[in-house]
Structure formats: C-alpha cells, structure tokens
Design an enzyme around this catalytic site. Structure first.
Site, short mmCIF file in Angstrom:
data_model
loop_
_atom_site.label_atom_id
_atom_site.label_comp_id
_atom_site.label_asym_id
_atom_site.label_seq_id
_atom_site.Cartn_x
_atom_site.Cartn_y
_atom_site.Cartn_z
CG ASN A 62 -22.21 2.62 -0.15
OD1 ASN A 62 -22.98 2.77 -1.09
ND2 ASN A 62 -21.22 3.46 0.08
CB CYS A 73 -19.99 -3.14 2.31
SG CYS A 73 -18.38 -2.66 2.93
CD GLU A 75 -19.55 -5.22 -1.71
OE1 GLU A 75 -20.06 -4.27 -1.08
OE2 GLU A 75 -18.36 -5.25 -2.04
N1 THU Z 1 -17.93 -0.06 0.36
C1 THU Z 1 -18.82 -0.99 -0.09
O1 THU Z 1 -20.02 -0.74 -0.10
N2 THU Z 1 -18.33 -2.18 -0.52
C2 THU Z 1 -17.02 -2.54 -0.49
O2 THU Z 1 -16.69 -3.67 -0.81
C3 THU Z 1 -16.01 -1.57 -0.08
C4 THU Z 1 -16.50 -0.27 0.40
C5 THU Z 1 -18.43 1.22 0.84
C6 THU Z 1 -18.24 1.45 2.32
C7 THU Z 1 -18.25 2.96 2.40
O3 THU Z 1 -19.59 3.38 2.50
C8 THU Z 1 -17.70 3.41 1.07
O4 THU Z 1 -17.77 2.28 0.20
C9 THU Z 1 -16.28 3.92 1.11
O5 THU Z 1 -15.43 3.01 1.69
#
Ligand code: THU
Length: 157
Positions: A62, A73, A75
């Site tokens: 992320n 994110c 993914e």
């Molecule tokens: N985040 C992800 O990388 N993947 C997810 O499926 C949910 C949330 C990240 C976004 C943000 O940088 C941090 O987690 C907190 O929400």
C-alpha cells in the site's frame, strides 16, 4: 416470489506452512512485500503478491498520500503492476497480509471492496478462477475464486 441464496465456502489453515508449495511461496512473497508499504498516516502495512500464468510473482504494497484518495491499496498496486508489465498473462492467484507497523494481524487481512472488484475483472479477463489467500498470524483463508468474496460482480459495460 422465489427466495434465493448465495453461498460461499473457503479453506482455513493454521498457518502458511500448511499451504501447498505454490501457495506458500506466494504467501511468503506477500509477507516480504509488506516491506514496501508507505503508510505514514495509517501505519498499517499491507503486502500483496499476484501469481501470473507464467509462474512469476508480482508484489505490491500500500502507498499512502497526504491527498488521501491518491493512495492505493497493496492488492491493486500488485494487480495493476502485473497488468501493466505482463498484459498478455493471466492472474491466477493473489495473497495479501497486513499489520500495524508490519506486525501481522491475528485475523486474516481481508481485501476492500474496490480491490475485490478489480480482482473480479482480472478474473473475468483471464476466463479462469483467481484464488485469493488472506493471511493472518495464526490463521490463513483460501478462497478458490473471486466470486466467493464478491458475488454479483459489476460487469455490465
Ligand atoms: N489497505 C490495503 O492496502 N488493502 C486493503 O484491502 C485495505 C486497506 C491499505 C490502505 C491504507 O493504506 C491502509 O491499508 C489503511 O486503510
């Protein structure tokens, strides 16, 4: 009126050690990918790893930004990198893991809705199931296909 039902099923493992060799490798790559997280606001580090059809693994983490909607994110970072770098390859599997300052959560990290939608579309593009592996410290979930975590995908356009 007809009452209808949507069911889902998945496998639960005690740790990534119980996964088959390919999935274990993908899970390990997702954990390594956490190191690439840039999360100065949430401090929640997420790593993801995508297996493409030639067997290669593409990692993502992320990335946050002061202009909040501009971040992405783990993914989607991984899937968009895989899509951009290997446009003629299919995405077969994705693993994800998260934790505050990189300390893996007890419960498996579950992907947000937007990431599920992106997974679903790459699965449609491939025409084959994409499995989703969610990793927690002492629990790992494996879903055989994206439909199992996002039924009724929007694909009308
Ligand atoms: N985040 C992800 O990388 N993947 C997810 O499926 C949910 C949330 C990240 C976004 C943000 O940088 C941090 O987690 C907190 O929400």
């Amino acid at each position: 009126m007809i009452q209808k039902e949507i069911k889902t099923s998945f496998e639960e493992y005690g740790s990534i050690e119980e996964l088959n060799a390919e999935d274990r490798e993908l899970a390990t790559e997702a954990i390594t990918a956490m190191q690439g997280a840039y999360a100065p606001y949430s401090h929640f580090h997420v790593g993801a790893a995508v297996r493409i059809s030639n067997g290669q693994i593409v990692r993502g983490a992320n990335q946050e930004n002061a202009a909040f909607p501009s971040g992405l994110c783990a993914e989607r970072t991984a899937m968009f990198a895989a899509g951009a770098r290997y446009p003629d390859k299919e995405m077969r599997s994705i693993a994800l893991v998260g934790g505050v300052y990189g300390r893996i959560t007890e419960q498996p990290a579950t992907p947000c809705g937007a990431c599920r939608q992106v997974m679903a579309q790459y699965q449609t593009k491939a025409g084959k199931p994409m499995s989703v592996i969610m990793i927690g410290a002492h629990k790992v979930w494996k879903f055989e296909k994206v439909d199992d975590i996002l039924p009724l995908i929007f694909d009308s356009i």
